[in-house]
Structure formats: structure tokens, C-alpha cells
Design an enzyme around this catalytic site. Structure first.
Site, PDB file in Angstrom:
ATOM      1  N   THR A  12       0.927  -1.217   0.131  1.00  0.00           N
ATOM      2  CA  THR A  12       0.231   0.025   0.048  1.00  0.00           C
ATOM      3  C   THR A  12       1.027   1.287   0.004  1.00  0.00           C
ATOM      4  O   THR A  12       0.496   2.273  -0.685  1.00  0.00           O
ATOM      5  CB  THR A  12      -1.139   0.128   1.148  1.00  0.00           C
ATOM      6  OG1 THR A  12      -1.871  -1.286   1.121  1.00  0.00           O
ATOM      7  CG2 THR A  12      -1.933   1.320   1.246  1.00  0.00           C
ATOM      8  N   TYR A 122      -4.744  -9.920  16.546  1.00  0.00           N
ATOM      9  CA  TYR A 122      -4.730  -8.948  15.555  1.00  0.00           C
ATOM     10  C   TYR A 122      -5.736  -7.877  15.463  1.00  0.00           C
ATOM     11  O   TYR A 122      -5.452  -6.713  15.710  1.00  0.00           O
ATOM     12  CB  TYR A 122      -4.590  -9.513  14.301  1.00  0.00           C
ATOM     13  CG  TYR A 122      -4.078  -8.623  13.183  1.00  0.00           C
ATOM     14  CD1 TYR A 122      -2.970  -8.247  12.855  1.00  0.00           C
ATOM     15  CD2 TYR A 122      -5.184  -8.284  12.277  1.00  0.00           C
ATOM     16  CE1 TYR A 122      -2.607  -7.297  11.627  1.00  0.00           C
ATOM     17  CE2 TYR A 122      -4.898  -7.482  11.156  1.00  0.00           C
ATOM     18  CZ  TYR A 122      -3.758  -7.097  10.823  1.00  0.00           C
ATOM     19  OH  TYR A 122      -3.484  -6.137  10.020  1.00  0.00           O
ATOM     20  N   LYS A 126      -5.254  -3.870  16.672  1.00  0.00           N
ATOM     21  CA  LYS A 126      -5.487  -2.687  15.641  1.00  0.00           C
ATOM     22  C   LYS A 126      -6.684  -1.793  16.144  1.00  0.00           C
ATOM     23  O   LYS A 126      -6.741  -0.506  15.825  1.00  0.00           O
ATOM     24  CB  LYS A 126      -6.122  -3.165  14.340  1.00  0.00           C
ATOM     25  CG  LYS A 126      -5.170  -3.940  13.387  1.00  0.00           C
ATOM     26  CD  LYS A 126      -4.135  -3.144  12.786  1.00  0.00           C
ATOM     27  CE  LYS A 126      -3.065  -3.598  11.895  1.00  0.00           C
ATOM     28  NZ  LYS A 126      -2.156  -2.647  11.321  1.00  0.00           N
TER      29      LYS A 126
END
Length: 217
Positions: A12, A122, A126
Site C-alpha cells: 500500500t 490482531y 488494531k
């Protein structure tokens, strides 16, 4: 505008950096990386940093808009502790430096299902990062929650297999809301979101990311 990028060597980040360099709205593009990028452009300002030594590079985070799209996998990192250092600590340090240095516009790539209360490591990590960034109270904060990313030339076997399976079920009309997101589309959406003149906090989920990428500013 002067743009700052964390994660410029990732899929990205590479697409994002390319778009920023091509966009006349941005006069300079500063990247913080461990090693130089294979790019030659007068607008590109490369800062080689040791992310472990936050105090040595925090003064470099000066600009108008900061983009954070750094990330790794548990397999690549080797442990949950090592992954958290990349996916949480380094990114939060970058955001804290941006806030300290009066950057007003912050754009973060998070993840689908991010939730600080999740039982999944995870997703919890986040979610905690999203909360920490939100609490810094930038004048404008945009958080993207993409689903599975379609990275060009990915060598992650599980990701490649997962993408093929998801694309197949999409073709037969299933899980349309979870279609893979090409990294160049995500990068375009990030640039467009940063250029919108607004203040406050917003969270952009998968379906809306495609719409943001299609906007003409």
C-alpha cells in the site's frame, strides 16, 4: 501540501507514495524508512531511520498530512510481541510525533474487524491503535478499515490462496461485501480523503473505500 508517509516500502505504501509524487497538490513527500526507496523524484525526501530509537527521528515528522500504512504479519515478525512493535508501537510513535509537531491531518490504515475488545490478537491490536490515534485529537483523523488486500506480486501463500478463493465466490455472487481491495485503490482513497477539506474523526469501511477512490477532488 507536504505529505509524510510511514510504511512506504509495503504494498500500500508503494502505491501511496507513487500517487503522492504524481499529485500536484503535494509539493513534498517525506518517507521514513529503514533503507532507501528505488525511486528518483525531486519531490521525494527520504529519511533513513531506526524505528527503535523514536527520539532520534520524531523531529522529522513535520508536514501537513501524515499517512500511516505500516504493517507486518505474525509469520514475518516471528512473535506477537515483535508484530505489535511494528503494527502498534512504531505507528503510535509516528502519530505522537505528528501531533507534537502540529500535523493537522492524519490518515491511518487499520483493518477490517478492528476492535480493542476482540479476543483475536490482531483485531484487538488494531482496535487499540485506532483508539490511541483517535485520542490524540488531530484536527482531522481518517481511519480506513480494508478487508483482504490484493497486493501485486504477493508472496504470502495464505494470502494468495485466500484471494483466489474470495474472488471465486464473489464471481458466483457470494460475499460481495468482502471483495478483495487492490492496494492501488486503497492508496487512491487515502489521497482523496486527505484532500477533502473537513475536520473531525471518520472511519471508512470496505464498501465506502471504493467510493472514496472514485472521487475527483
Amino acid at each position: 501540501m507536504k505529505a509524510l508517509v510511514l510504511g512506504a516500502t509495503g504494498a500500500t505504501g508503494k502505491d501511496l507514495t507513487k500517487l503522492l509524487l504524481e499529485d500536484e497538490s503535494f509539493s513534498e513527500v517525506h518517507v521514513c524508512v529503514r533503507k532507501p526507496l528505488n525511486i528518483e523524484n525531486l519531490k521525494l525526501k527520504t529519511h533513513i531511520v531506526n524505528f527503535e530509537n523514536f527520539e532520534e527521528w520524531e523531529n522529522l515528522i513535520l508536514g501537513d498530512v501524515a499517512f500511516s500504512c505500516m504493517g507486518t504479519t505474525l509469520k514475518a515478525a516471528g512473535s506477537k510481541e515483535a508484530q505489535r512493535k511494528v503494527d502498534f508501537d512504531f505507528q503510535l510513535n509516528f502519530a505522537k510525533a505528528a501531533k507534537k509537531n502540529a500535523v493537522k491531518n492524519y490518515v491511518l490504515v487499520s483493518a477490517y474487524g478492528a476492535n480493542a475488545k476482540s479476543k483475536i490478537f490482531y483485531s484487538q491490536m488494531k482496535g487499540e491503535l485506532e483508539n490511541a490515534i483517535k485520542n490524540l485529537n488531530f484536527e482531522k483523523t481518517t481511519i480506513f478499515q480494508p478487508g483482504m488486500l490484493d497486493r501485486k506480486g504477493s508472496e504470502r501463500l495464505g494470502e494468495v490462496v485466500g484471494l483466489k478463493l474470495l474472488k471465486f465466490v464473489n464471481k458466483i455472487g457470494l460475499f460481495k461485501s468482502q471483495k478483495p481491495l487492490p492496494t492501488e485503490i486503497l492508496a487512491k482513497a487515502m489521497v482523496n480523503a486527505a484532500k477533502i477539506k473537513s475536520n473531525g474523526f471518520s472511519k471508512i469501511k470496505l464498501a465506502a473505500i471504493f467510493n472514496f477512490a472514485a472521487k475527483n477532488n
